[in-house]
Design a protein around this motif. Structure first.
Motif, PDB file in Angstrom:
ATOM      1  N   TYR A  16       0.777  -1.171   0.130  1.00 48.18           N
ATOM      2  CA  TYR A  16       0.159  -0.153  -0.100  1.00 48.18           C
ATOM      3  C   TYR A  16       0.893   1.285  -0.053  1.00 48.18           C
ATOM      4  O   TYR A  16       0.568   2.148  -0.697  1.00 48.18           O
ATOM      5  CB  TYR A  16      -0.893  -0.228   1.170  1.00 48.18           C
ATOM      6  CG  TYR A  16      -1.636   1.331   1.419  1.00 48.18           C
ATOM      7  CD1 TYR A  16      -2.521   1.496   0.728  1.00 48.18           C
ATOM      8  CD2 TYR A  16      -1.334   2.207   2.353  1.00 48.18           C
ATOM      9  CE1 TYR A  16      -3.305   2.864   0.958  1.00 48.18           C
ATOM     10  CE2 TYR A  16      -2.050   3.519   2.614  1.00 48.18           C
ATOM     11  CZ  TYR A  16      -2.766   3.892   1.602  1.00 48.18           C
ATOM     12  OH  TYR A  16      -3.501   4.899   1.755  1.00 48.18           O
ATOM     13  N   GLU A  24       2.286   1.982  -3.373  1.00 50.81           N
ATOM     14  CA  GLU A  24       1.489   2.512  -4.381  1.00 50.81           C
ATOM     15  C   GLU A  24       0.854   3.952  -4.182  1.00 50.81           C
ATOM     16  O   GLU A  24       0.541   4.625  -4.865  1.00 50.81           O
ATOM     17  CB  GLU A  24       0.301   1.583  -4.575  1.00 50.81           C
ATOM     18  CG  GLU A  24       0.503   0.230  -5.012  1.00 50.81           C
ATOM     19  CD  GLU A  24      -0.620  -0.672  -4.529  1.00 50.81           C
ATOM     20  OE1 GLU A  24      -1.799  -0.168  -4.056  1.00 50.81           O
ATOM     21  OE2 GLU A  24      -0.346  -1.971  -4.792  1.00 50.81           O
ATOM     22  N   SER A  25       1.000   4.500  -2.711  1.00 42.57           N
ATOM     23  CA  SER A  25       0.304   5.413  -2.523  1.00 42.57           C
ATOM     24  C   SER A  25       1.352   6.651  -1.974  1.00 42.57           C
ATOM     25  O   SER A  25       0.989   7.835  -1.839  1.00 42.57           O
ATOM     26  CB  SER A  25      -0.407   5.436  -1.225  1.00 42.57           C
ATOM     27  OG  SER A  25       0.283   5.154  -0.019  1.00 42.57           O
TER      28      SER A  25
END
Length: 82
Positions: free
Chosen positions: A56, A59-60
């Motif tokens: 996560y 990706e962020s």
């Protein structure tokens, strides 16, 4: 992206403690920070071991901080840590 495991002495907790930090590849000083707290039966590694938090984070582009506080319950007390 980097995952750092840091051990230090906390004067507030009056003990040695640890924190895990996930730093994004392209660090932005005005970027977002997510503070993940563990429950009573876990520690600073729970999020790394039991979730896809590293995926996560990559990706962020967010900084994630996961402290260990043992039984302080994320509060201060008059008598100190228990």
């Amino acid at each position: 992206m980097a995952v750092s495991h840091i051990e230090f002495y906390s004067e507030k907790l009056e003990m040695k403690t640890r924190v895990n930090v996930i730093l994004p590849e392209h660090f932005d000083k005005d970027g977002q920070v997510l503070l993940l707290l563990h429950g009573l039966g876990d520690d600073e590694n729970a999020w790394l071991e039991q979730t896809r938090i590293v995926s996560y984070a990559s990706e962020s582009n967010i900084t994630i901080i996961m402290p260990r506080v043992d039984r302080s319950y994320y509060t201060t007390s008059v008598g100190g840590p228990t």
